[in-house]
Design a protein around this motif. Sequence first.
Motif, PDB file in Angstrom:
ATOM      1  N   ASN A   1       0.706  -1.355  -0.052  1.00 13.67           N
ATOM      2  CA  ASN A   1       0.093  -0.059  -0.044  1.00 13.67           C
ATOM      3  C   ASN A   1       0.841   1.306  -0.130  1.00 13.67           C
ATOM      4  O   ASN A   1       2.036   1.122   0.068  1.00 13.67           O
ATOM      5  CB  ASN A   1      -1.132  -0.058   1.342  1.00 13.67           C
ATOM      6  CG  ASN A   1      -0.215   0.031   2.800  1.00 13.67           C
ATOM      7  OD1 ASN A   1       0.706   0.747   2.883  1.00 13.67           O
ATOM      8  ND2 ASN A   1      -0.586  -1.207   3.240  1.00 13.67           N
ATOM      9  N   ALA A   2       0.162   2.398  -0.139  1.00 14.43           N
ATOM     10  CA  ALA A   2       1.129   3.767  -0.167  1.00 14.43           C
ATOM     11  C   ALA A   2       1.730   3.928   1.030  1.00 14.43           C
ATOM     12  O   ALA A   2       2.834   4.619   0.919  1.00 14.43           O
ATOM     13  CB  ALA A   2       0.180   4.463  -0.739  1.00 14.43           C
ATOM     14  N   LEU A   3       1.294   3.514   2.089  1.00 13.08           N
ATOM     15  CA  LEU A   3       2.081   4.110   3.340  1.00 13.08           C
ATOM     16  C   LEU A   3       3.186   3.141   3.647  1.00 13.08           C
ATOM     17  O   LEU A   3       4.354   3.799   3.730  1.00 13.08           O
ATOM     18  CB  LEU A   3       1.003   3.955   4.687  1.00 13.08           C
ATOM     19  CG  LEU A   3      -0.119   4.855   4.859  1.00 13.08           C
ATOM     20  CD1 LEU A   3      -1.189   4.302   5.833  1.00 13.08           C
ATOM     21  CD2 LEU A   3       0.307   6.410   5.005  1.00 13.08           C
TER      22      LEU A   3
ATOM     23  N   LEU B   1       5.792   4.545   1.162  1.00  5.54           N
ATOM     24  CA  LEU B   1       6.419   5.879   1.582  1.00  5.54           C
ATOM     25  C   LEU B   1       7.620   5.625   2.327  1.00  5.54           C
ATOM     26  O   LEU B   1       8.501   6.271   2.380  1.00  5.54           O
ATOM     27  CB  LEU B   1       5.349   6.922   2.328  1.00  5.54           C
ATOM     28  CG  LEU B   1       5.750   8.018   2.910  1.00  5.54           C
ATOM     29  CD1 LEU B   1       6.146   9.045   1.641  1.00  5.54           C
ATOM     30  CD2 LEU B   1       4.807   8.851   3.675  1.00  5.54           C
ATOM     31  N   THR B   2       7.269   4.601   3.420  1.00  3.07           N
ATOM     32  CA  THR B   2       8.503   4.473   4.367  1.00  3.07           C
ATOM     33  C   THR B   2       9.573   3.806   3.615  1.00  3.07           C
ATOM     34  O   THR B   2      10.824   4.184   3.823  1.00  3.07           O
ATOM     35  CB  THR B   2       7.905   3.348   5.372  1.00  3.07           C
ATOM     36  OG1 THR B   2       6.916   3.863   6.209  1.00  3.07           O
ATOM     37  CG2 THR B   2       9.165   3.042   6.579  1.00  3.07           C
TER      38      THR B   2
ATOM     39  N   LEU C   1      15.136   3.602   1.288  1.00  3.08           N
ATOM     40  CA  LEU C   1      15.905   3.017   0.270  1.00  3.08           C
ATOM     41  C   LEU C   1      16.162   3.871  -1.048  1.00  3.08           C
ATOM     42  O   LEU C   1      17.369   3.554  -1.540  1.00  3.08           O
ATOM     43  CB  LEU C   1      15.048   1.771  -0.244  1.00  3.08           C
ATOM     44  CG  LEU C   1      14.762   0.641   0.847  1.00  3.08           C
ATOM     45  CD1 LEU C   1      13.993  -0.429   0.117  1.00  3.08           C
ATOM     46  CD2 LEU C   1      15.876   0.157   1.388  1.00  3.08           C
ATOM     47  N   LYS C   2      15.477   4.871  -1.097  1.00  2.00           N
ATOM     48  CA  LYS C   2      15.766   5.931  -2.202  1.00  2.00           C
ATOM     49  C   LYS C   2      15.756   5.123  -3.313  1.00  2.00           C
ATOM     50  O   LYS C   2      16.910   5.103  -4.251  1.00  2.00           O
ATOM     51  CB  LYS C   2      17.177   6.600  -2.016  1.00  2.00           C
ATOM     52  CG  LYS C   2      17.197   7.141  -0.415  1.00  2.00           C
ATOM     53  CD  LYS C   2      16.322   8.141  -0.466  1.00  2.00           C
ATOM     54  CE  LYS C   2      16.530   8.805   1.078  1.00  2.00           C
ATOM     55  NZ  LYS C   2      15.237   9.956   1.289  1.00  2.00           N
ATOM     56  N   PRO C   3      15.058   4.486  -4.112  1.00  3.80           N
ATOM     57  CA  PRO C   3      14.995   3.921  -5.333  1.00  3.80           C
ATOM     58  C   PRO C   3      15.318   4.650  -6.547  1.00  3.80           C
ATOM     59  O   PRO C   3      14.676   5.786  -6.377  1.00  3.80           O
ATOM     60  CB  PRO C   3      13.498   3.068  -5.434  1.00  3.80           C
ATOM     61  CG  PRO C   3      12.591   3.938  -4.663  1.00  3.80           C
ATOM     62  CD  PRO C   3      13.428   4.498  -3.363  1.00  3.80           C
ATOM     63  N   ASP C   4      15.647   4.223  -7.582  1.00  4.25           N
ATOM     64  CA  ASP C   4      15.675   4.969  -8.771  1.00  4.25           C
ATOM     65  C   ASP C   4      14.305   5.166  -9.440  1.00  4.25           C
ATOM     66  O   ASP C   4      13.770   6.006 -10.204  1.00  4.25           O
ATOM     67  CB  ASP C   4      16.849   4.684  -9.774  1.00  4.25           C
ATOM     68  CG  ASP C   4      18.055   4.543  -9.432  1.00  4.25           C
ATOM     69  OD1 ASP C   4      18.480   5.556  -8.805  1.00  4.25           O
ATOM     70  OD2 ASP C   4      18.709   3.509  -9.452  1.00  4.25           O
ATOM     71  N   VAL C   5      13.573   3.977  -9.582  1.00  2.46           N
ATOM     72  CA  VAL C   5      12.511   3.798 -10.051  1.00  2.46           C
ATOM     73  C   VAL C   5      11.318   3.343  -9.101  1.00  2.46           C
ATOM     74  O   VAL C   5      11.589   2.211  -8.424  1.00  2.46           O
ATOM     75  CB  VAL C   5      12.320   3.093 -11.355  1.00  2.46           C
ATOM     76  CG1 VAL C   5      11.250   3.042 -12.365  1.00  2.46           C
ATOM     77  CG2 VAL C   5      13.748   3.487 -12.258  1.00  2.46           C
ATOM     78  N   VAL C   6      10.049   3.732  -9.121  1.00  2.00           N
ATOM     79  CA  VAL C   6       8.686   3.043  -8.337  1.00  2.00           C
ATOM     80  C   VAL C   6       7.904   2.526  -9.642  1.00  2.00           C
ATOM     81  O   VAL C   6       7.415   3.276 -10.454  1.00  2.00           O
ATOM     82  CB  VAL C   6       8.351   3.990  -7.492  1.00  2.00           C
ATOM     83  CG1 VAL C   6       7.246   3.246  -6.967  1.00  2.00           C
ATOM     84  CG2 VAL C   6       9.404   4.429  -6.310  1.00  2.00           C
ATOM     85  N   PHE C   7       7.650   1.389  -9.688  1.00  2.00           N
ATOM     86  CA  PHE C   7       6.511   0.761 -10.321  1.00  2.00           C
ATOM     87  C   PHE C   7       5.433   0.909  -9.375  1.00  2.00           C
ATOM     88  O   PHE C   7       5.222   0.107  -8.401  1.00  2.00           O
ATOM     89  CB  PHE C   7       6.936  -0.620 -10.768  1.00  2.00           C
ATOM     90  CG  PHE C   7       7.864  -0.782 -11.837  1.00  2.00           C
ATOM     91  CD1 PHE C   7       7.515  -0.941 -13.206  1.00  2.00           C
ATOM     92  CD2 PHE C   7       9.152  -0.797 -11.653  1.00  2.00           C
ATOM     93  CE1 PHE C   7       8.592  -0.550 -14.171  1.00  2.00           C
ATOM     94  CE2 PHE C   7      10.273  -0.979 -12.652  1.00  2.00           C
ATOM     95  CZ  PHE C   7       9.630  -0.844 -14.120  1.00  2.00           C
ATOM     96  N   LEU C   8       4.427   1.700  -9.596  1.00  2.00           N
ATOM     97  CA  LEU C   8       3.291   1.968  -8.798  1.00  2.00           C
ATOM     98  C   LEU C   8       1.954   1.876  -9.294  1.00  2.00           C
ATOM     99  O   LEU C   8       1.590   2.426 -10.282  1.00  2.00           O
ATOM    100  CB  LEU C   8       3.718   3.557  -8.373  1.00  2.00           C
ATOM    101  CG  LEU C   8       2.482   4.218  -7.729  1.00  2.00           C
ATOM    102  CD1 LEU C   8       2.714   3.511  -6.289  1.00  2.00           C
ATOM    103  CD2 LEU C   8       2.788   5.667  -7.498  1.00  2.00           C
TER     104      LEU C   8
ATOM    105  N   GLU D   1      -1.891  10.069  -5.152  1.00  2.00           N
ATOM    106  CA  GLU D   1      -1.698  10.842  -3.721  1.00  2.00           C
ATOM    107  C   GLU D   1      -0.319  10.411  -3.066  1.00  2.00           C
ATOM    108  O   GLU D   1       0.475  11.429  -2.794  1.00  2.00           O
ATOM    109  CB  GLU D   1      -2.637  10.191  -2.834  1.00  2.00           C
ATOM    110  CG  GLU D   1      -4.172  10.958  -3.305  1.00  2.00           C
ATOM    111  CD  GLU D   1      -5.302  10.450  -2.281  1.00  2.00           C
ATOM    112  OE1 GLU D   1      -5.680  11.293  -1.572  1.00  2.00           O
ATOM    113  OE2 GLU D   1      -5.375   9.298  -2.023  1.00  2.00           O
ATOM    114  N   LEU D   2       0.078   9.212  -3.320  1.00  2.00           N
ATOM    115  CA  LEU D   2       1.312   8.895  -2.705  1.00  2.00           C
ATOM    116  C   LEU D   2       2.498   9.858  -3.590  1.00  2.00           C
ATOM    117  O   LEU D   2       3.695  10.279  -2.895  1.00  2.00           O
ATOM    118  CB  LEU D   2       1.947   7.547  -3.333  1.00  2.00           C
ATOM    119  CG  LEU D   2       3.538   7.013  -2.771  1.00  2.00           C
ATOM    120  CD1 LEU D   2       3.580   7.315  -1.355  1.00  2.00           C
ATOM    121  CD2 LEU D   2       3.658   5.551  -3.224  1.00  2.00           C
ATOM    122  N   VAL D   3       2.337   9.957  -4.789  1.00  2.00           N
ATOM    123  CA  VAL D   3       3.510  10.899  -5.649  1.00  2.00           C
ATOM    124  C   VAL D   3       3.655  12.125  -5.136  1.00  2.00           C
ATOM    125  O   VAL D   3       4.663  12.693  -5.087  1.00  2.00           O
ATOM    126  CB  VAL D   3       3.048  10.686  -7.297  1.00  2.00           C
ATOM    127  CG1 VAL D   3       3.841  11.793  -7.852  1.00  2.00           C
ATOM    128  CG2 VAL D   3       3.378   9.454  -7.688  1.00  2.00           C
TER     129      VAL D   3
END
Length: 234
Positions: free
Chosen positions: A35-37, A40-41, A46-53, A64-66
């Motif tokens: 989930n988005a929460l 967010l953590t 982890l500071k990923p380069d890419v998020v598949f969302l 909303e997460l973005v």
Amino acid sequence: MIRTLIVDDEPYARDELALLLGQDPAIEILGQAANALEALTLINALKPDVVFLDIQMPKLSGMELVAMLDPLPRIVFVTAFDDYAVQAFEENAFDYLLKPVEPARLAKTLARLKQDMRPQPVATLAPPIRHIPGYLHNRVRLLPIDQVEYAFSDLGGVHVACQGELLHTQLTLKALEEKSPLLRCHRQYLIHPAAIFEIALLDNQLAEIVTPSGARVPVSRRYLKELKDKFGLN
């Protein structure tokens, strides 16, 4: 290596995408979030380069997460609903994939990612923040932004005042200032315009904002004139 995170409330969809991504030796999967929460953590840690969302998720959507992310990784929206495609591209997502994800289509996305990993401007993608995740002891609340009186930072992090309680949040003051109605009134404080009950002028061109709950929020010289101009108090 391109460091990635997968966010989807459907376990099967997460595992299927992880299987496809794992076939590319240039991709490192840092983890998965349901989930988005959770996301967010993990993103902050982890500071990923890419998020598949995924876009449609309970409580907080992918959109909303973005809005809560600063800095912003590359975002590849993944969803079963193609009516989100126009909105996603209007918001300048890096790419958009439909479920079930086709290997050939994913390969095109990965090829583009390998060619273009420049930092992405935050403002081009994020919609306004409508909720703030607030943490209190072992609970988390989604605080509507219009119920927040003020936010501030100290050595313990960033905190928001809402209905007489102080809660910790993972969001930065910069993100709250740029993507919510909260206004800067001090280097360490933001105030919601609706929470300005009065401005008490002090010595040395300083001031305090008094909120409806009786809280007193400092105003520095730097921001006093801007606030007075905004509300026509000069």
